[in-house]
Motif scaffolding. Structure first.
Motif, mmCIF file in Angstrom:
data_model
loop_
_atom_site.group_PDB
_atom_site.id
_atom_site.type_symbol
_atom_site.label_atom_id
_atom_site.label_comp_id
_atom_site.label_asym_id
_atom_site.label_seq_id
_atom_site.Cartn_x
_atom_site.Cartn_y
_atom_site.Cartn_z
ATOM 1 N N GLY A 9 0.835 -1.207 0.000
ATOM 2 C CA GLY A 9 0.000 0.000 0.000
ATOM 3 C C GLY A 9 0.864 1.250 0.000
ATOM 4 O O GLY A 9 2.103 1.171 -0.002
ATOM 5 N N GLN A 10 0.196 2.404 0.018
ATOM 6 C CA GLN A 10 0.945 3.656 -0.121
ATOM 7 C C GLN A 10 1.851 3.943 1.073
ATOM 8 O O GLN A 10 3.041 4.209 0.912
ATOM 9 C CB GLN A 10 -0.021 4.826 -0.322
ATOM 10 N N THR A 39 -1.960 -1.573 -5.333
ATOM 11 C CA THR A 39 -2.986 -1.684 -6.368
ATOM 12 C C THR A 39 -3.085 -0.376 -7.156
ATOM 13 O O THR A 39 -3.797 -0.302 -8.140
ATOM 14 C CB THR A 39 -4.375 -1.962 -5.745
ATOM 15 N N GLY A 108 -5.070 1.617 7.936
ATOM 16 C CA GLY A 108 -6.347 2.311 7.743
ATOM 17 C C GLY A 108 -6.921 2.240 6.340
ATOM 18 O O GLY A 108 -8.119 2.422 6.141
ATOM 19 N N GLY A 110 -6.976 0.371 2.218
ATOM 20 C CA GLY A 110 -7.505 -0.879 1.707
ATOM 21 C C GLY A 110 -6.415 -1.856 1.273
ATOM 22 O O GLY A 110 -6.408 -3.015 1.688
ATOM 23 N N ASN A 187 7.455 9.816 9.118
ATOM 24 C CA ASN A 187 8.185 8.713 8.495
ATOM 25 C C ASN A 187 9.654 8.721 8.888
ATOM 26 O O ASN A 187 10.271 7.668 9.047
ATOM 27 C CB ASN A 187 8.025 8.761 6.966
HETATM 28 N N1 LIG Z 1 3.099 7.155 8.856
HETATM 29 C C1 LIG Z 1 2.497 7.267 7.674
HETATM 30 N N2 LIG Z 1 1.215 6.937 7.538
HETATM 31 C C2 LIG Z 1 0.635 7.074 6.331
HETATM 32 C C3 LIG Z 1 1.317 7.565 5.203
HETATM 33 N N3 LIG Z 1 0.449 7.582 4.147
HETATM 34 C C4 LIG Z 1 -0.727 7.098 4.622
HETATM 35 N N4 LIG Z 1 -0.626 6.792 5.933
HETATM 36 C C5 LIG Z 1 -1.619 6.137 6.812
HETATM 37 O O1 LIG Z 1 -1.936 4.886 6.241
HETATM 38 C C6 LIG Z 1 -3.325 4.720 6.119
HETATM 39 C C7 LIG Z 1 -3.567 3.925 4.877
HETATM 40 O O2 LIG Z 1 -3.356 4.707 3.741
HETATM 41 P P1 LIG Z 1 -2.671 4.161 2.432
HETATM 42 O O3 LIG Z 1 -1.409 3.463 2.768
HETATM 43 O O4 LIG Z 1 -2.624 5.295 1.499
HETATM 44 O O5 LIG Z 1 -3.722 3.065 1.917
HETATM 45 P P2 LIG Z 1 -3.443 1.914 0.880
HETATM 46 O O6 LIG Z 1 -2.916 0.747 1.586
HETATM 47 O O7 LIG Z 1 -2.638 2.447 -0.256
HETATM 48 O O8 LIG Z 1 -4.900 1.494 0.373
HETATM 49 P P3 LIG Z 1 -5.869 2.186 -0.717
HETATM 50 O O9 LIG Z 1 -5.372 3.556 -0.975
HETATM 51 O O10 LIG Z 1 -7.210 2.142 -0.079
HETATM 52 O O11 LIG Z 1 -5.777 1.315 -1.921
HETATM 53 C C8 LIG Z 1 -3.895 6.101 6.209
HETATM 54 O O12 LIG Z 1 -5.122 6.050 6.829
HETATM 55 C C9 LIG Z 1 -2.892 6.870 7.036
HETATM 56 O O13 LIG Z 1 -3.197 6.760 8.398
HETATM 57 C C10 LIG Z 1 2.692 7.912 5.373
HETATM 58 O O14 LIG Z 1 3.405 8.339 4.465
HETATM 59 N N5 LIG Z 1 3.215 7.743 6.624
#
Ligand SMILES: Nc1nc2c(ncn2[C@@H]2O[C@H](COP(=O)(O)OP(=O)(O)OP(=O)(O)O)[C@@H](O)[C@H]2O)c(=O)[nH]1
Ligand SMILES: [Mg+2]
Length: 392
Positions: A9-10, A39, A108, A110, A187
């Motif tokens: 994920g991101q 994804t 948090g 998907g 981060n």
């Molecule tokens: N510490 C940290 N938390 C992050 C960062 N980006 C997102 N988050 C957290 O990670 C959660 C999940 O977000 P993403 O990682 O973007 O989600 P994903 O797994 O890519 O899933 P989808 O975008 O739904 O396909 C968010 O609710 C934030 O709390 C980051 O760079 N650093």
């Protein structure tokens, strides 16, 4: 120790990307391989350091590179369907040179929250080395769906990994700043804390070997037994000894002799240990009740001594009530002394209790919904039975 890091994920991808940067800057040698799985195509393109061939786009047939939009069930399905593509990337890394896997994901969203537990389960079936998770909890202001995803994913993730290291975004938001705006700093905090810890078991050639250096097996033993872990950290600037060992003659370092400077060194260490344990943890909790702990004191060798580490370790034993507190040095030629404390198997964690409550409530709702649809189904079938003549 040497890790194969897989960011899912991101958030997961960005954090692993940042670990590579940390590795470069500090020569820590902890990232033996780095892979990002997502994804969403745009998120993979946005990474800076992870090699192109190690960026794996999954779920193209289902979501066409656009992400799963915080649907963590879809995230999990897509991960299961395309696990071979992730495995292909893992096949290309020298896993025999790796001490453990670290699967990193934000809980948090998907993709990461759904996919990371699926991947951890897969890795555990195939490899004998430990599989650790680094799970990032969402800020409470992010909204219900993020909390619900985290509540569900957390339970599954902790079950599938050998230990789940946790970082709670919610406790690290700077006042007056959204979590979003603060991700860079957050981060950096993540890679520093976990970097020092995993780096401790990776003293390279040419580095000074300290009195009681931490090695990989001590990190692994501290993490064994499963559960949830948190990390405390505190540091203090010191003057780097550039005079070729002159300072160490006055401080009478490692042997703990009682010159004034040695007493200073010991006191500095013990107060850093307290600050690290009682200050902000990656996952805030009561340290009392932690099953195991590992104390890593890092800094220039002349600022480390056995007496300080021993005192810090004893103090941690008393505070945690644990009989398994390990400790040692991590000699580094940097102008600061730091204490990193890994607390493993923590139980008294208010944030996790709240998340479990959310998961239970969601489960109850699910049961109601399922019971209701079961009723509907039965009524339908009964109606059918009334209407239709039996065939046999
Ligand atoms: N510490 C940290 N938390 C992050 C960062 N980006 C997102 N988050 C957290 O990670 C959660 C999940 O977000 P993403 O990682 O973007 O989600 P994903 O797994 O890519 O899933 P989808 O975008 O739904 O396909 C968010 O609710 C934030 O709390 C980051 O760079 N650093
Ligand atoms: Mg995303």
């Amino acid at each position: 120790m040497k890790l194969a890091m897989i960011g899912f994920g991101q958030a997961g991808g960005k954090i692993v990307d940042r670990f590579l940067d940390y590795d470069d800057r500090t020569n820590s040698g902890i990232v033996r391989a780095a892979i990002a799985v997502n994804t969403a195509k745009a998120d993979l393109i946005g990474l800076d350091n992870i090699p192109q061939e190690n960026r794996v786009l999954i779920g193209q047939a289902r979501v066409k590179g656009h992400g799963v939009g915080a649907d963590n069930e879809l995230g999990a399905e897509v991960a299961e369907e395309d696990i071979d593509e992730v495995q292909n990337a893992i096949d290309a890394i020298p896993t025999h040179e790796v001490d453990a896997f670290l699967v990193v994901a934000g809980m948090g969203g998907g993709s990461g929250s759904g996919g990371a537990p699926v991947l951890a389960k897969h890795l555990k079936r195939i490899y004998t080395i430990p599989v650790y998770g680094l799970g990032v909890l969402p800020g409470t202001d992010e909204g219900g769906i993020y909390t619900l995803n985290a509540a569900r994913s957390f339970q599954t993730f902790v079950r599938e990994v050998d230990n789940l290291l946790v970082f709670d975004n919610d406790s690290w938001r700077q006042t007056g700043e959204s979590v979003e705006g603060g991700y860079d700093q957050i981060n950096e905090e993540i890679v520093r804390r976990f970097g020092v810890l995993f780096g401790a078991g990776e003293v390279g050639d040419g580095q000074e070997v300290a009195e009681s250096v931490v090695d990989s097996s001590e990190i692994i033993n501290t993490l064994s037994g499963g559960g949830v872990s948190t990390v405390g950290y505190a540091s203090e600037e010191v003057e780097l000894n550039t005079g070729g060992g002159l300072l160490s003659r006055f401080t009478g370092n490692a042997d703990g002799t009682d010159g004034l400077d040695a007493a200073n060194t010991t006191n500095r260490i013990t107060s850093l240990v307290r600050k690290a344990a009682l200050g902000r943890l990656t996952l805030p909790c009561e340290i009392d009740g932690a099953e195991r702990a590992l104390l890593v004191l890092s800094g220039p060798t002349e600022y480390l001594n056995r007496k300080g580490i021993e005192r810090g370790r004893k103090w941690l034993e008393e505070e945690t009530g644990s009989m398994e507190v390990r400790g040692g040095d991590f000699p580094r030629n940097e102008p600061e002394v730091s204490a990193a404390i890994l607390l493993s198997g923590v139980t008294n964690v208010p944030r996790i209790k709240r998340l479990q409550q959310v998961a239970i409530e969601a489960q109850d709702n699910m049961e109601d919904i399922q019971a209701e649809s079961q009723d509907n189904l039965e009524t339908l079938v009964e109606d059918d039975e009334d209407e239709l003549e039996p065939l046999f």
